[in-house]
Design an enzyme around this catalytic site. Structure first.
Site, mmCIF file in Angstrom:
data_model
loop_
_atom_site.group_PDB
_atom_site.id
_atom_site.type_symbol
_atom_site.label_atom_id
_atom_site.label_comp_id
_atom_site.label_asym_id
_atom_site.label_seq_id
_atom_site.Cartn_x
_atom_site.Cartn_y
_atom_site.Cartn_z
ATOM 1 N N MET A 22 0.614 -1.170 -0.010
ATOM 2 C CA MET A 22 -0.062 -0.091 0.089
ATOM 3 C C MET A 22 0.622 1.389 -0.029
ATOM 4 O O MET A 22 0.291 2.412 -0.058
ATOM 5 C CB MET A 22 -0.899 0.056 1.362
ATOM 6 C CG MET A 22 -1.889 -0.983 1.307
ATOM 7 S SD MET A 22 -2.914 -1.040 2.655
ATOM 8 C CE MET A 22 -3.485 0.714 2.669
ATOM 9 N N ASP A 141 -7.540 -6.325 9.566
ATOM 10 C CA ASP A 141 -6.393 -7.030 9.053
ATOM 11 C C ASP A 141 -5.149 -7.194 10.145
ATOM 12 O O ASP A 141 -4.208 -6.810 10.205
ATOM 13 C CB ASP A 141 -5.843 -5.872 7.913
ATOM 14 C CG ASP A 141 -4.644 -6.461 7.031
ATOM 15 O OD1 ASP A 141 -4.528 -7.753 7.103
ATOM 16 O OD2 ASP A 141 -3.898 -5.883 6.618
#
Length: 703
Positions: A22, A141
């Site tokens: 990311m 997550d």
């Protein structure tokens, strides 16, 4: 992002400390506060996205980051700030000194961690999840790389909301043809894989995967490829961990297997129940049969010191947490009904549920996207101190958003609220009060009186009443808001404690220092329990306790507190941090109250020099310390030296604040008294005449 780049005119990127799918994590220096921070820079929003989608993503990022930033618990990484720089979204977090669990396993050559470490990590992560789930926040997550053990043994969860942002912006890979967002397959719950509704029990499943790995050295489904891993989570039973690590206590194995149940209903009900089971696993069990005495247990492991008195929310203590279900609103994602989203996601540019407004055309959506950019620019003007321009920009935005979305839409009300903040910053408190009360009415109509956004607005209304001099009205409203926030969010929620802190401050202004001190002490104790003794918010509350002690004449107690506070601030933030210097200033003031003027003079001089170096010669805090230096010199009979300091303070305030400002007039009064002590009566009389003329000038301006 490039090394040594300055973003938002504040954060200087120093070096990269991590990279992932990311984006990047940088070690950075906060130029405003002189501290080191971590800056996570997400991948740029490229031209492949539609402009309308980009706007939705930016607004969602803002909301997610604000919710994550509101989380305050010793087991959660603090979010300081967020924003966008040249198309790159970034989040500023505390810089942790430690190793994440993946790194600890690598350091240990992928061998299981020692059993005391496993149980300690399990309990600390569980306590943090209990808190976040009570705030209706689901991580989504949880994995070893997102759990850090710091140098002092504290375990912290990182990256709340990041997984959801990654999914929305499209940073995560996807399984071909499945539409399943691939975050971290080794730690995904079956309901995440199947695309079913996800609630707090998904985090418990992920925690089970993490504990399995650190206890055995491998995740529960360590199979050949991603698809096999996902199928394992969905269809296979994990191998009992004691087959891989025979010394693992049976009670701990049972906890892990229950966490890894396929059906969420078969897992522990919530993190409170899990915390109780982990606590019970530490205790020796009575022998029910002869063989039981030989069963391995965790009884020999002491309860960790950080859990003493720690509540998991709503008064639940770790060692004796009662079974109770997480509130229904905890079964939502990070952006739930309290923050304008839900599991059934609406288009973020449409009016909020229950709020009426005109339907949006494609042209209106494009206009809203442009308005969001203007909103960011208006906030930037405020950060630069250009409050008049910021207020005008927010008022114009409010008018256009009202036309497109309706007067009671959250975005319209937010723009009006920001306009109120700008007016307050400009000292136009009556106009700010009118705006605040109008926004409050809109939020209560749209959301109800107990919605956190409505309570936030009432909090600002109350503070503005204090600025208008209506201290009793301010006190009454703050008491009401504090009670409502405690009822809705929990008595130890950061917002509830913030309101109680403001209440204590107003009680002090009303001269009710005994009551003020009691409230300040309660806030400080709650923050120490939830956040730790050296957390900045805890230390800020303790500073207010010191003020109360000094006002009540308990100078010895205040001295001891300020010494401890200065030492804690130095450890946490450095000797030259403004808050460290503020604590040392309080120490010097109370040395003076104890008539220990020589020590007070030394402290005042050192703090003045440090503040001048860090903040500037004309900064208000520097001038306050310079005045304390002059006061100490006067009490020591050294009036000639004191005169120079009094004159420098008066000149600086006149230059910075203006000739008729109340602080300028007070500084001139000090100067006149010093001149009288030196026998320079004519000069003192001239200064007094200047003061009288400027007071008359000030009175004329008010008329």
């Amino acid at each position: 992002m490039a090394e040594n780049r300055l973003i938002q005119r504040r954060y200087r990127l120093l070096d990269t400390i991590g990279r992932g799918g990311m984006g990047e994590v940088w070690r950075a220096r906060d130029e405003s506060l002189g501290r080191q921070v971590a800056v996570k820079c997400l991948k740029p929003l490229g031209p492949e996205h539609e402009p309308s989608l980009l706007q939705v993503l930016r607004e969602r990022f803002r909301r997610e980051a604000r919710v994550a930033g509101a989380l305050q618990h010793r087991g959660i990484t603090v979010v300081h700030d967020f924003g966008e720089e040249d198309g790159t979204l970034f989040i500023v977090m505390e810089l942790l000194s430690g190793r994440n669990l993946s790194q600890l396993l690598e350091d240990n050559r992928r061998q299981p961690l020692p059993l005391p470490d496993v149980t300690e990590i399990a309990e600390q992560v569980t306590a943090a999840l209990a808190y976040t789930h009570e705030q209706a926040v689901v991580h989504r997550d949880l994995k070893p790389a997102n759990i850090v053990r710091t140098a002092d043994g504290t375990v912290k969860i990182c990256d709340f909301g990041i997984a959801r942002l990654g999914h929305d912006i499209g940073f995560t890979a996807r399984l071909t043809g499945t539409g399943i967002a691939m975050g971290s397959p080794h730690y995904m719950s079956p309901e995440q894989i199947g695309g079913h509704g996800v609630d707090h029990r998904s985090d418990l499943y992920s925690l089970g995967c993490v504990l399995y790995e650190i206890a055995t050295g491998a995740p529960p489904f360590d199979l050949g490829d991603t698809w096999a891993v996902l199928v394992g989570h969905r269809d296979r039973l994990p191998e009992p961990p004691r087959t891989l690590r025979p010394d693992l206590p049976e009670s701990f194995e049972r906890i892990m297997l229950d966490l890894l149940a396929k059906d969420p209903d078969d897992r522990p009900r919530d993190a409170h129940e899990l915390g109780k089971r982990l606590s019970d696993a530490r205790q020796p069990r009575p022998a029910r049969r002869a063989a039981a005495e030989d069963e391995p247990t965790v009884a020999a492991l002491p309860l960790p010191s950080w859990t003493r008195g720690l509540t998991l929310g709503a008064g639940q203590h770790l060692a004796r947490a009662a079974h109770h279900p997480v509130p229904a609103r905890a079964a939502t994602a990070l952006t739930d009904a309290w923050t304008g989203g839900s599991e059934t996601r609406r288009d973020d540019t449409s009016p909020a549920a229950g709020v009426t407004g005109p339907p949006l055309s494609d042209g209106s959506r494009a206009a809203l996207a442009a308005l969001a950019g203007r909103h960011t620019a208006a906030l930037g003007l405020g950060r630069l101190g250009r409050w008049a321009e910021s207020g005008e920009a927010h008022r114009a935005l409010a008018a256009e958003r009202s036309r497109l979305l309706g007067p009671d839409h959250p975005d319209t009300l937010t723009s009006r609220l920001e306009a109120g903040h700008a007016l307050s910053r400009l000292g136009r408190h009556f106009e700010a009060h009118q705006l605040y009360t109008e926004v409050l009415g809109g939020r209560e109509r749209a959301l109800g009186p107990d919605h956190p956004d409505a309570l936030d607005c009432r909090h600002h209304v109350a503070l503005n009443l204090g600025r208008l001099g209506r201290l009793e009205d301010c006190r009454t409203m703050l008491e009401e808001v504090a009670a409502a926030r405690a009822r809705v969010l929990g008595a130890r929620h950061p917002e509830a404690l913030a309101t109680r802190g403001e209440l204590a401050f107003v009680l002090g202004k009303l001269g009710r220092w005994t009551a003020a001190l009691q409230v300040h002490e309660e806030v400080a104790a709650a923050r120490a329990e939830m956040l730790g003794p050296d957390h900045p918010d805890t230390l800020a509350a303790r500073y207010e306790v010191g003020i109360g002690l000094g006002r009540l004449g308990r100078t010895a107690d205040a001295l001891a507190l300020y010494r401890e506070l200065a030492a804690a601030r130095t450890r946490a933030q450095g000797a030259d941090d403004p808050e460290t210097l503020r604590a040392r200033h309080g120490l010097g003031v109370n040395l003076g109250r104890e008539r220990r003027w020589q020590e007070a003079l030394v402290e005042a001089r050192e703090v003045t020099a440090a503040r001048a170096r860090v903040l500037g010669e004309d900064h208000p805090d520097t001038l306050v310390s310079r005045r304390e230096t002059a006061v100490a010199l006067g009490w020591l009979g050294r009036w000639g030296e004191a005169l120079d300091h009094y004159r420098r303070v008066a000149d600086a305030r006149e230059r910075v604040l203006g000739t008729a400002h109340l602080d300028t007039l007070a500084a001139l009064g000090d100067l006149a008294q010093c001149l009288e002590q030196l026998g320079r009566a004519d000069e003192a009389a001239a200064v007094h005449r200047r003061i009288a003329a400027r007071r008359q000038e000030r009175a004329g301006r008010r008329q």
